[in-house]
Write a protein that holds these residues in place. Structure first.
Motif, short mmCIF file in Angstrom:
data_model
loop_
_atom_site.label_atom_id
_atom_site.label_comp_id
_atom_site.label_asym_id
_atom_site.label_seq_id
_atom_site.Cartn_x
_atom_site.Cartn_y
_atom_site.Cartn_z
N VAL A 237 0.84 -1.20 0.00
CA VAL A 237 0.00 0.00 0.00
C VAL A 237 0.87 1.25 0.00
N MET A 238 1.95 1.21 0.77
CA MET A 238 2.87 2.35 0.82
C MET A 238 3.59 2.54 -0.52
N VAL A 239 3.93 1.44 -1.18
CA VAL A 239 4.53 1.55 -2.51
C VAL A 239 3.58 2.26 -3.46
N ALA A 240 2.31 1.87 -3.41
CA ALA A 240 1.31 2.44 -4.32
C ALA A 240 0.95 3.88 -3.95
N GLY A 241 0.88 4.16 -2.64
CA GLY A 241 0.41 5.48 -2.21
C GLY A 241 1.49 6.53 -2.10
N LEU A 242 2.71 6.14 -1.76
CA LEU A 242 3.79 7.10 -1.52
C LEU A 242 4.84 7.12 -2.62
N VAL A 243 5.14 5.96 -3.18
CA VAL A 243 6.27 5.84 -4.09
C VAL A 243 5.87 6.02 -5.55
N MET A 244 4.86 5.27 -5.99
CA MET A 244 4.48 5.31 -7.40
C MET A 244 4.06 6.70 -7.90
N PRO A 245 3.24 7.47 -7.15
CA PRO A 245 2.84 8.79 -7.68
C PRO A 245 4.01 9.73 -7.94
N LEU A 246 4.96 9.81 -7.00
CA LEU A 246 6.12 10.68 -7.21
C LEU A 246 7.03 10.14 -8.31
N ARG B 129 8.18 12.09 -11.81
CA ARG B 129 9.55 12.09 -12.31
C ARG B 129 9.61 11.60 -13.75
N GLU B 130 8.85 10.56 -14.08
CA GLU B 130 8.84 10.04 -15.45
C GLU B 130 8.26 11.07 -16.42
N LEU B 131 7.22 11.79 -16.00
CA LEU B 131 6.59 12.77 -16.88
C LEU B 131 7.51 13.94 -17.20
N TYR B 132 8.47 14.19 -16.33
CA TYR B 132 9.43 15.28 -16.57
C TYR B 132 10.76 14.73 -17.10
N GLY B 133 10.70 13.61 -17.78
CA GLY B 133 11.90 13.06 -18.42
C GLY B 133 12.94 12.58 -17.44
N ARG B 134 12.50 11.96 -16.35
CA ARG B 134 13.35 11.43 -15.29
C ARG B 134 14.17 12.54 -14.61
N ARG B 135 13.68 13.77 -14.67
CA ARG B 135 14.28 14.88 -13.93
C ARG B 135 13.42 15.19 -12.71
N TRP B 136 14.09 15.56 -11.61
CA TRP B 136 13.38 15.81 -10.34
C TRP B 136 13.24 17.32 -10.13
N ILE B 137 12.01 17.80 -10.08
CA ILE B 137 11.75 19.24 -9.98
C ILE B 137 11.17 19.62 -8.62
N LEU B 138 11.12 18.66 -7.69
CA LEU B 138 10.43 18.89 -6.41
C LEU B 138 11.37 19.20 -5.25
N SER C 259 13.36 2.86 -16.67
CA SER C 259 11.95 3.05 -16.28
C SER C 259 11.18 1.74 -16.35
N VAL C 260 11.43 0.97 -17.40
CA VAL C 260 10.74 -0.32 -17.55
C VAL C 260 11.09 -1.24 -16.39
N PHE C 261 12.36 -1.33 -16.05
CA PHE C 261 12.80 -2.20 -14.96
C PHE C 261 12.21 -1.75 -13.62
N LEU C 262 12.18 -0.43 -13.40
CA LEU C 262 11.65 0.10 -12.14
C LEU C 262 10.17 -0.21 -11.98
N TRP C 263 9.39 0.05 -13.02
CA TRP C 263 7.94 -0.16 -12.91
C TRP C 263 7.58 -1.65 -12.95
N LEU C 264 8.42 -2.45 -13.56
CA LEU C 264 8.22 -3.90 -13.48
C LEU C 264 8.38 -4.36 -12.03
#
Length: 308
Positions: free
Chosen positions: A39-48, A52-61, A272-277
């Motif tokens: 649940v923590m993976v889905a609620g805390l980790v996956m959204p952030l 990061r993926e949407l910004y081309g693996r760059r961290w803007i936060l 990205s593929v390996f991480l989301w797998l």
């Protein structure tokens, strides 16, 4: 979509365990620990991670949120992996040592395994915050797990390769135990072995001779017993759980170990593929476990029936 499905499915498992009184015992405490980490993976980790993926693996936060995200990522994923290992160990002991592995012993050992799971996960995840490598680069806007070679070896072995060895060894032992039990099952037979023993009381008395027959008798019930069916389902569940766990995580951890040590790189898309797998393993865990447990299926049905 994966994050939502993973969150809801694991949350359903947690709600079921909390509401059904018969689930307030071993091994459901191990399942609850696994569901909490997922649940923590889905609620805390996956959204952030998705941001990061949407910004081309760059961290803007910013640095602070990067440290929180990486720490939660390593903590939750490591705990999820070790919870799978704890469930496999619990199944192994319940199958191979069911006379010694009493409910009281099982409860004590499962609580110890849960405590060690979260303790080890915390040590691995928090180490970079105390100077063991850098996880954020303001110049390149990079936010990633520490690439310090010594930390890489420590974290990958502690989070994956050690539990991998444990679960493979456990399943090998379960397979051997199941194979031995199947091989030891024999059909009902009575095999006579004649042996004549002559007994002479005295020369003057009539000679008496009698035959003693030894027979080997073995018993077998028709079909499988209830315990054998339960053990077979448990062995199958553990095998599928381990197989999916290995397929989901081994590409990511191979890359995590090799890249810092050889100073090489792979295309970002494969990272990205390996991480989301790997993240997807948190979705499959409750799906596999509940699919092989009729009690959960009945509890889910009752839960939705009452809601109506």
């Amino acid at each position: 979509m994966l994050a939502v499905a993973t969150f809801l499915w694991n949350l359903l498992v947690l709600v079921t365990i909390l509401r059904v009184r018969t689930f307030h015992r071993v091994p459901h405490n191990l399942v609850a620990s696994m569901a909490i980490s997922d649940v923590m993976v889905a609620g805390l980790v996956m959204p952030l991670s998705l941001v990061r993926e949407l910004y081309g693996r760059r961290w803007i936060l910013g640095r602070a949120l990067c440290q929180v995200w990486i720490s939660c990522d390593v903590l939750c994923c490591t705990a999820s992996i070790w919870n799978v290992t704890a469930i496999a160990l619990d199944r192994y002991w319940s199958i191979t040592r069911h006379l010694e592995y009493t409910l009281k012993t099982r409860k004590r050992i499962s609580n110890v395994m849960i405590g060690l799971t979260w303790l080890l996960s915390s040590v691995i995840s928090l180490s970079p915050l105390f100077g063991w490598g850098e996880i954020y680069s303001e110049k390149s806007l990079a936010c990633q797990v520490s690439q310090e070679p010594s930390y890489t070896v420590f974290s990958t072995f502690g989070a994956f390769y050690l539990p991998l060895c444990v679960v493979l060894f456990v399943y090998w032992k379960i397979y051997k135990a199941a194979k031995f039990r199947i091989g030891s099952r024999k059909t009902n037979t009575i095999t006579p072995m004649a042996e004549v023993i002559e007994v002479k009381e005295a020369e003057r008395q009539p000679q008496m001779a009698f035959t003693v027959r030894h027979a080997t008798v073995s018993f077998q019930t028709d079909g499988e017993t209830w315990r054998e069916q339960k053990e077979r389902r448990a062995a199958l569940m553990v095998g599928i759980l381990i197989g999916v766990f290995v397929l989901c995580w081994i590409p990511f951890f191979l890359a995590e170990l090799i890249i810092p040590l050889c100073s090489c790189d792979i295309p970002p898309v494969w990272k990205s593929v390996f991480l989301w797998l790997g993240y997807s393993n948190s979705f499959f865990n409750p799906l596999i476990y509940t699919a092989f447990n009729k009690n959960y299926n009945n509890a889910f049905r009752n839960l939705f029936t009452r809601q109506r």
